[in-house]
Scaffold this motif. Structure first.
Motif, PDB file in Angstrom:
ATOM      1  N   ALA A 176       0.827  -1.202   0.000  1.00 51.44           N
ATOM      2  CA  ALA A 176       0.000   0.000   0.000  1.00 51.44           C
ATOM      3  C   ALA A 176       0.861   1.251   0.000  1.00 51.44           C
ATOM      4  O   ALA A 176       1.829   1.361   0.733  1.00 51.44           O
ATOM      5  N   ARG A 177       0.493   2.172  -0.884  1.00 50.95           N
ATOM      6  CA  ARG A 177       1.216   3.436  -0.921  1.00 50.95           C
ATOM      7  C   ARG A 177       0.903   4.244   0.326  1.00 50.95           C
ATOM      8  O   ARG A 177      -0.154   4.126   0.924  1.00 50.95           O
ATOM      9  N   ARG A 178       1.834   5.101   0.664  1.00 52.40           N
ATOM     10  CA  ARG A 178       1.574   6.022   1.765  1.00 52.40           C
ATOM     11  C   ARG A 178       0.500   6.993   1.306  1.00 52.40           C
ATOM     12  O   ARG A 178       0.674   7.756   0.366  1.00 52.40           O
ATOM     13  N   ARG A 179      -0.635   6.940   1.955  1.00 47.45           N
ATOM     14  CA  ARG A 179      -1.748   7.789   1.555  1.00 47.45           C
ATOM     15  C   ARG A 179      -1.509   9.212   2.025  1.00 47.45           C
ATOM     16  O   ARG A 179      -0.934   9.460   3.073  1.00 47.45           O
ATOM     17  N   MET A 180      -1.977  10.156   1.222  1.00 44.22           N
ATOM     18  CA  MET A 180      -1.838  11.552   1.593  1.00 44.22           C
ATOM     19  C   MET A 180      -2.725  11.853   2.791  1.00 44.22           C
ATOM     20  O   MET A 180      -3.826  11.343   2.919  1.00 44.22           O
ATOM     21  N   ARG A 473      -3.605   1.683 -12.423  1.00 47.33           N
ATOM     22  CA  ARG A 473      -4.549   1.804 -11.310  1.00 47.33           C
ATOM     23  C   ARG A 473      -3.984   2.697 -10.214  1.00 47.33           C
ATOM     24  O   ARG A 473      -4.660   3.598  -9.710  1.00 47.33           O
ATOM     25  N   GLU A 474      -2.737   2.456  -9.839  1.00 43.88           N
ATOM     26  CA  GLU A 474      -2.127   3.236  -8.768  1.00 43.88           C
ATOM     27  C   GLU A 474      -1.962   4.699  -9.171  1.00 43.88           C
ATOM     28  O   GLU A 474      -2.076   5.603  -8.341  1.00 43.88           O
ATOM     29  N   PRO A 505      -8.278  -2.737 -23.455  1.00 44.81           N
ATOM     30  CA  PRO A 505      -8.736  -3.500 -22.286  1.00 44.81           C
ATOM     31  C   PRO A 505      -7.854  -3.315 -21.055  1.00 44.81           C
ATOM     32  O   PRO A 505      -8.354  -3.282 -19.930  1.00 44.81           O
ATOM     33  N   ILE A 506      -6.544  -3.189 -21.257  1.00 45.61           N
ATOM     34  CA  ILE A 506      -5.652  -2.967 -20.118  1.00 45.61           C
ATOM     35  C   ILE A 506      -5.976  -1.637 -19.454  1.00 45.61           C
ATOM     36  O   ILE A 506      -6.028  -1.533 -18.222  1.00 45.61           O
ATOM     37  N   GLU A 507      -6.227  -0.609 -20.258  1.00 43.89           N
ATOM     38  CA  GLU A 507      -6.557   0.695 -19.684  1.00 43.89           C
ATOM     39  C   GLU A 507      -7.862   0.635 -18.891  1.00 43.89           C
ATOM     40  O   GLU A 507      -7.952   1.181 -17.784  1.00 43.89           O
ATOM     41  N   ILE A 508      -8.878  -0.027 -19.441  1.00 43.62           N
ATOM     42  CA  ILE A 508     -10.157  -0.139 -18.731  1.00 43.62           C
ATOM     43  C   ILE A 508      -9.984  -0.949 -17.448  1.00 43.62           C
ATOM     44  O   ILE A 508     -10.590  -0.630 -16.409  1.00 43.62           O
ATOM     45  N   ALA A 509      -9.148  -1.985 -17.481  1.00 40.18           N
ATOM     46  CA  ALA A 509      -8.907  -2.783 -16.274  1.00 40.18           C
ATOM     47  C   ALA A 509      -8.291  -1.928 -15.175  1.00 40.18           C
ATOM     48  O   ALA A 509      -8.712  -1.981 -14.012  1.00 40.18           O
ATOM     49  N   GLY A 510      -7.282  -1.119 -15.526  1.00 40.65           N
ATOM     50  CA  GLY A 510      -6.652  -0.256 -14.532  1.00 40.65           C
ATOM     51  C   GLY A 510      -7.614   0.771 -13.971  1.00 40.65           C
ATOM     52  O   GLY A 510      -7.663   1.012 -12.758  1.00 40.65           O
ATOM     53  N   LEU A 511      -8.413   1.392 -14.846  1.00 43.75           N
ATOM     54  CA  LEU A 511      -9.389   2.385 -14.396  1.00 43.75           C
ATOM     55  C   LEU A 511     -10.463   1.751 -13.510  1.00 43.75           C
ATOM     56  O   LEU A 511     -10.862   2.323 -12.489  1.00 43.75           O
ATOM     57  N   THR A 512     -10.937   0.573 -13.911  1.00 45.78           N
ATOM     58  CA  THR A 512     -11.983  -0.101 -13.141  1.00 45.78           C
ATOM     59  C   THR A 512     -11.489  -0.444 -11.741  1.00 45.78           C
ATOM     60  O   THR A 512     -12.210  -0.268 -10.748  1.00 45.78           O
ATOM     61  N   GLN A 513     -10.260  -0.929 -11.646  1.00 47.59           N
ATOM     62  CA  GLN A 513      -9.703  -1.235 -10.328  1.00 47.59           C
ATOM     63  C   GLN A 513      -9.533   0.030  -9.492  1.00 47.59           C
ATOM     64  O   GLN A 513      -9.788   0.026  -8.287  1.00 47.59           O
TER      65      GLN A 513
END
Length: 702
Positions: A176-180, A473-474, A505-513
């Motif tokens: 998990a990234r350090r959240r702002m 996604r990140e 499809p890869i772009e939609i997968a990242g956006l959906t996640q």
């Protein structure tokens, strides 16, 4: 002692077939523990016999290992390898995996598991990761596929197994990234904008073309280079012979036209400057004019603390040198990325950061991100940011065809069926950026605000140009967090959308996640790509998309994305937050629930650009809702007319200025958006927001 025990074991002092363990501790206690374990193995407490009815616990790795084995057999068959040559822990790129092989793998697995994500092998770059995911999410199908279910039925036992999800998460989800924390940063205001795009010499025409759904792609004009010896309709033949299988593009008319004396550049020097640099200079000038800024105002109000950030990636101009010299010419055509930004700073006497950005297709959006960051760090008070892209030599097309990146029919089918690549496009665009609080204090016209932006890289993938949906996604999550916005508030996405069978499809997968982190709602957010209209502008793609969003916000309309009558069958839009915008319609503000109350929220959009080398950028843009304005101090009437002034470098150019002003007034009157009260604003801007030049005209109007 440990080495001595090791040597004794090698010498065979223990009984044949015994298992050997080297333990540390008190010998008697250790013997007791080991004896107790042996006595209790398979017996109930109290010395009863084995529990014959107990269900043995299955090693959770067994299902994964058997699934790995089946995957190894399939990959070995398709890649023409021996099964023992395939290591499930090795990255798939080692085996030469490409889009075609991934499609074949997806087809095989669909026969076992039904429809799986077409981006599965992009999200999990090893067979171990794919197997762990399948065992975790499709346990029953995995048991059937690996014959474990049949074996268990024969034995009359069905152990309950929880497949190890940790292995699947290890590749799909990074730590998990350090959240702002704390409040989101102050938005950045867009206070000036300009651009030229295929079929669009100005932004008014650009909007009309977008609104009408015009395809601005055409065959390459003969004045660039002859098609003879350049074009071959067969992709295989073209690649083999060093030619192009594409003869289409979104070309910029009049790309070489330039008035060097206007900028005090000698014609001889201008002829050697890359046309991309010349276009960027002009676009910066027009963006400043749009914002009402002159060089004097930049010096007096901002002390020249203005940054310049230029996205550029294409070379090719210098390749014309040898042919020029062969014909006896003495020019020296050259391209300098640094000069694209530096010459603007020099000509306008600007003292802020001045830098080119080359992250390939994400260059201009990365330039905008960098401009925002420098504004936040107070390294400049104002920033010019954008990008430029021209195809100046046939070699650029040939190189793209060699990588099989271009469409074979001259259509960029963003999210549409049959997409096989992009169409090259040309253009230039620039925005003027300033902190929102400063823009409001200075009385700037604010076109929109940038709520947040983020950049990252996809890291190691199945190939250098293969995108990473996890990184995408990140990226989007980081931009939303910086904006202090939730995904449900976003009502439009201007996607990268290059129109490829697996890239989309890869772009939609990242956006959906990314959106799934906040909401499980489906099909609430429109999505489109301007590449379907004008092609892929590479270094200028981001600024072209941002300008489209700003114009949609200004007019309150969403324009159609083209060539998506039939959607890409590899994208399950019905189970995503997105719906492709295929018609022109009103852009309504979303109504969402906040603290138990339904509220209308401002229009919010996301914009993505992904570089071919893995450098990604995402920007969150919001409409600007102006505060209630105070009554105008200046009122124009017949007794108090406005003074309208115009100037230019020559009488001919002055006439052109007059025609442009009349056309702008007529457009505003036809739309009903220009009234008598606006005349004082027009007069004021022409007086203080334009450079005073040699040929001048003044008149009064009421």
């Amino acid at each position: 002692a440990g080495l001595e025990a090791f040597y004794r074991a090698l010498a065979g002092e223990s009984g044949e077939g015994d298992e050997i363990a080297v333990l540390s501790g008190e010998a008697g206690a250790l013997r007791g523990v080991l004896a107790g374990e042996r006595a209790g193995h398979g017996e109930e407490p109290g010395g009863k016999g084995p529990q014959s009815d107990a269900v043995p616990a299955m090693d959770p790795r067994l299902l994964v290992e058997r699934t790995e084995h089946r995957l190894k057999l399939i990959l070995a068959e398709l890649a023409k390898l021996r099964p023992e040559q395939v290591d499930p822990h090795e990255r798939l790129e080692v085996y030469g995996i490409d889009s075609l092989l991934i499609m074949q793998l997806n087809h095989r697995l669909a026969g076992v598991f039904g429809e799986l994500s077409k981006t599965l092998f992009f999200e999990y770059p090893t067979l171990e990761g794919v197997a762990a995911y399948l065992a975790a999410e499709h346990e029953t199908a995995c048991r059937r596929w690996t014959a474990l279910e049949e074996r268990e039925e024969q034995e009359g036992k069905r152990p309950a197994v929880v497949a190890p999800r940790a292995a699947a998460r290890s590749e799909r989800q990074r730590p998990a990234r350090r959240r702002m924390t704390g409040r989101a940063r102050e938005p950045i205001a867009i206070v000036g904008i300009s651009g030229r795009y295929p079929g669009s010499p100005n932004l008014e025409t650009y909007w009309e073309n977008l609104k009408s759904g015009k395809d601005c792609i055409g065959e390459l004009a003969g004045d660039r280079w002859p098609l003879e010896g350049f074009y071959d309709p067969s992709a295989d033949e073209a690649v083999a012979r060093g030619r192009s299988y594409s003869k289409w593009g979104g070309q910029l008319a009049g790309f070489a036209e330039f008035d060097p004396l206007f900028f005090n550049i000698s014609p001889r020097d201008a002829a050697n400057i890359d046309p991309q640099e010349r276009l960027f200079i002009e676009s910066c000038w027009h963006a400043l004019e749009d914002g009402g800024y002159t060089r004097d105002r930049l010096r007096d109000r901002h002390q020249g603390r203005v940054g310049v950030f230029a996205g550029i990636t294409k070379t090719g101009f210098a390749l014309h040198g040898p042919e020029l010299w062969r014909r006896g010419g003495d020019g020296s055509p050259h391209t300098s990325f640094g000069s694209v930004a530096n010459r603007v700073s020099y000509l306008l006497d600007l003292h802020g950061p001045s830098m080119p950005i080359d992250t390939m297709c994400s260059a201009s959006l990365t330039a905008i991100h960098e401009a925002c960051e420098h504004l936040y760090r107070d390294e400049c008070e104002l920033a010019l940011a954008g990008g430029v892209n021209l195809y100046l030599h046939p070699r650029t097309y040939v190189d793209l065809c060699a990588m099989r990146m271009l469409s074979q029919d001259g259509r960029c089918k963003s999210f549409g069926k049959g997409g096989d690549g992009f169409v090259p496009g040309e253009g230039v665009g620039v925005v003027v950026l300033k902190r929102l609080s400063q823009a409001e204090a200075d009385g700037d016209v604010i076109h929109a605000v940038i709520r947040g932006s983020s950049i990252n890289h996809g890291g190691k993938t199945n190939g250098y140009t293969v995108p990473n949906p996890v990184a995408q996604r990140e990226l989007v999550r980081a931009a939303l967090e910086k904006a202090g916005a939730r995904a449900r508030e976003v009502s439009y996405i201007e996607a990268h959308g290059t129109g490829t069978e697996l890239g989309d499809p890869i772009e939609i997968a990242g956006l959906t996640q990314a959106f799934g982190h906040d909401t499980s709602e489906k099909q609430f957010c429109a999505i489109g790509s301007v590449k379907s209209n004008i092609g892929h502008l590479e270094a200028a793609a981001g600024i072209a998309g941002l300008t489209k969003i700003v114009l949609q916000l200004k007019h309150g309309e969403l324009v159609p994305s083209l060539h998506a009558g039939e959607l890409n069958p590899h994208i399950d839009f019905a189970n995503s937050p997105f719906v492709v915008q295929r018609s022109c319609e009103a852009w309504r503000r979303p109504v969402i629930e906040r603290d138990g109350v339904l509220r209308e929220v401002p229009r919010l959009a996301g914009l993505s650009s992904f570089g071919a080398g893995g450098s990604n950028a995402h920007v969150v843009i919001e409409e600007y809702v102006a505060r209630a304005s105070e009554p105008r101090a200046a009122v124009v009437s017949r007794s108090r007319p406005a003074l309208v002034v115009l100037s230019a470098k020559s009488g001919e150019r002055l006439k052109e200025q007059v025609l442009q002003l009349v056309a702008a007034i007529e457009r505003g009157s036809l739309r009903g958006s220009l009234g008598d009260a606006d005349l004082s604003d027009i007069a004021y801007t022409l007086q203080v927001g334009r450079e005073a030049m040699e040929s001048r005209l003044a008149l009064t109007a009421a």
